[in-house]
Design an enzyme around this catalytic site. Structure first.
Site, PDB file in Angstrom:
ATOM      1  N   ASP A   1      65.334  36.234  56.069  1.00  0.00           N
ATOM      2  CA  ASP A   1      65.726  36.948  57.284  1.00  0.00           C
ATOM      3  C   ASP A   1      64.957  36.360  58.470  1.00  0.00           C
ATOM      4  O   ASP A   1      63.758  36.084  58.386  1.00  0.00           O
ATOM      5  CB  ASP A   1      65.421  38.444  57.137  1.00  0.00           C
ATOM      6  CG  ASP A   1      66.130  39.279  58.193  1.00  0.00           C
ATOM      7  OD1 ASP A   1      66.994  40.088  57.824  1.00  0.00           O
ATOM      8  OD2 ASP A   1      65.799  39.128  59.400  1.00  0.00           O
TER       9      ASP A   1
ATOM     10  N   ASN B   1      72.723  47.900  54.129  1.00  0.00           N
ATOM     11  CA  ASN B   1      73.127  48.766  55.228  1.00  0.00           C
ATOM     12  C   ASN B   1      74.641  48.682  55.402  1.00  0.00           C
ATOM     13  O   ASN B   1      75.203  47.588  55.472  1.00  0.00           O
ATOM     14  CB  ASN B   1      72.426  48.343  56.523  1.00  0.00           C
ATOM     15  CG  ASN B   1      70.943  48.560  56.471  1.00  0.00           C
ATOM     16  OD1 ASN B   1      70.474  49.523  55.869  1.00  0.00           O
ATOM     17  ND2 ASN B   1      70.176  47.677  57.095  1.00  0.00           N
TER      18      ASN B   1
ATOM     19  N   VAL C   1      75.277  43.045  61.139  1.00  0.00           N
ATOM     20  CA  VAL C   1      76.050  41.847  60.808  1.00  0.00           C
ATOM     21  C   VAL C   1      77.109  42.259  59.792  1.00  0.00           C
ATOM     22  O   VAL C   1      76.766  42.771  58.712  1.00  0.00           O
ATOM     23  CB  VAL C   1      75.156  40.722  60.235  1.00  0.00           C
ATOM     24  CG1 VAL C   1      76.003  39.518  59.829  1.00  0.00           C
ATOM     25  CG2 VAL C   1      74.096  40.305  61.253  1.00  0.00           C
TER      26      VAL C   1
ATOM     27  N   HIS D   1      75.620  41.919  53.091  1.00  0.00           N
ATOM     28  CA  HIS D   1      74.345  41.306  52.725  1.00  0.00           C
ATOM     29  C   HIS D   1      73.451  42.352  52.090  1.00  0.00           C
ATOM     30  O   HIS D   1      73.475  43.522  52.468  1.00  0.00           O
ATOM     31  CB  HIS D   1      73.659  40.685  53.948  1.00  0.00           C
ATOM     32  CG  HIS D   1      73.564  41.589  55.126  1.00  0.00           C
ATOM     33  ND1 HIS D   1      74.623  41.843  55.960  1.00  0.00           N
ATOM     34  CD2 HIS D   1      72.528  42.323  55.607  1.00  0.00           C
ATOM     35  CE1 HIS D   1      74.250  42.671  56.921  1.00  0.00           C
ATOM     36  NE2 HIS D   1      72.988  42.999  56.718  1.00  0.00           N
TER      37      HIS D   1
ATOM     38  N   HIS E   1      69.527  43.116  51.542  1.00  0.00           N
ATOM     39  CA  HIS E   1      68.149  42.765  51.892  1.00  0.00           C
ATOM     40  C   HIS E   1      67.289  42.861  50.630  1.00  0.00           C
ATOM     41  O   HIS E   1      67.328  43.881  49.930  1.00  0.00           O
ATOM     42  CB  HIS E   1      67.570  43.747  52.917  1.00  0.00           C
ATOM     43  CG  HIS E   1      68.277  43.797  54.236  1.00  0.00           C
ATOM     44  ND1 HIS E   1      67.738  43.241  55.379  1.00  0.00           N
ATOM     45  CD2 HIS E   1      69.447  44.363  54.619  1.00  0.00           C
ATOM     46  CE1 HIS E   1      68.550  43.463  56.405  1.00  0.00           C
ATOM     47  NE2 HIS E   1      69.593  44.151  55.975  1.00  0.00           N
TER      48      HIS E   1
HETATM   49  P1  AMP Z   1      71.672  44.622  59.044  1.00  0.00           P
HETATM   50  O1  AMP Z   1      71.038  45.415  60.176  1.00  0.00           O
HETATM   51  O2  AMP Z   1      71.523  45.286  57.720  1.00  0.00           O
HETATM   52  O3  AMP Z   1      73.111  44.272  59.378  1.00  0.00           O
HETATM   53  O4  AMP Z   1      70.838  43.280  58.927  1.00  0.00           O
HETATM   54  C1  AMP Z   1      71.165  42.062  59.521  1.00  0.00           C
HETATM   55  C2  AMP Z   1      69.970  41.172  59.339  1.00  0.00           C
HETATM   56  O5  AMP Z   1      70.347  39.850  59.641  1.00  0.00           O
HETATM   57  C3  AMP Z   1      68.789  41.522  60.246  1.00  0.00           C
HETATM   58  O6  AMP Z   1      67.659  41.839  59.434  1.00  0.00           O
HETATM   59  C4  AMP Z   1      68.575  40.247  61.066  1.00  0.00           C
HETATM   60  O7  AMP Z   1      67.219  39.975  61.322  1.00  0.00           O
HETATM   61  C5  AMP Z   1      69.220  39.197  60.183  1.00  0.00           C
HETATM   62  N1  AMP Z   1      69.699  38.010  60.859  1.00  0.00           N
HETATM   63  C6  AMP Z   1      70.456  37.938  61.984  1.00  0.00           C
HETATM   64  N2  AMP Z   1      70.724  36.662  62.287  1.00  0.00           N
HETATM   65  C7  AMP Z   1      70.137  35.896  61.335  1.00  0.00           C
HETATM   66  C8  AMP Z   1      70.058  34.484  61.089  1.00  0.00           C
HETATM   67  N3  AMP Z   1      70.655  33.589  61.897  1.00  0.00           N
HETATM   68  N4  AMP Z   1      69.341  34.055  60.025  1.00  0.00           N
HETATM   69  C9  AMP Z   1      68.740  34.941  59.209  1.00  0.00           C
HETATM   70  N5  AMP Z   1      68.792  36.274  59.374  1.00  0.00           N
HETATM   71  C10 AMP Z   1      69.474  36.757  60.425  1.00  0.00           C
END
Ligand code: AMP
Length: 115
Positions: free
Chosen positions: A31, A88, A97, A101, A103
């Protein structure tokens, strides 16, 4: 591949990522804003908006996500001490995003319930 999807672009190699593990159906990368000493995202190679869409598609990608998450926990050295898997899903859960995914978070103690 979905148009304008950040994580699809990572799968395609169009955006760089610190990839730590890969399988036929999933990839794992660090992340960009880690919330713990270990914070890795495991995503399906195919585009699904969230975990419910992955589940609806069949067993292969669901199993593949959890299999790679467990592999990451082992290789990152947090399998024995414990770790958290978080997917999430939707606004109340703070999904930002919209490519599914999971975490993988560990390396420090965590409270429960989450805030
Ligand atoms: P969520 O809030 O569960 O949708 O988590 C999205 C995650 O994607 C967050 O923890 C961000 O820090 C991570 N994120 C966003 N852009 C990138 C990227 N380019 N590379 C790695 N992680 C990312």
């Amino acid at each position: 591949m979905a148009e304008d999807c950040l994580f699809c672009k990572i799968v395609a190699g169009e955006i760089p990522a610190d990839v730590v593990a890969e399988s036929d159906v999933a990839i794992a990368f660090r992340d960009v804003s880690p919330q713990a000493p270990v914070h890795v995202l495991v995503i399906p190679r195919d585009h699904y908006a969230n975990v419910a869409e992955v589940a609806a598609a069949g067993d292969v990608d669901v199993a593949g996500l959890f299999r790679l998450a467990a592999e990451v926990a082992a290789t990152e050295g947090i399998a024995d001490e414990g770790y958290r898997l978080v997917a999430n899903t939707g606004a109340n859960a703070h999904q930002t995003v919209f490519h599914c995914h999971v975490h993988v978070i560990g390396g420090r103690p965590m409270g429960w319930p989450p805030g």
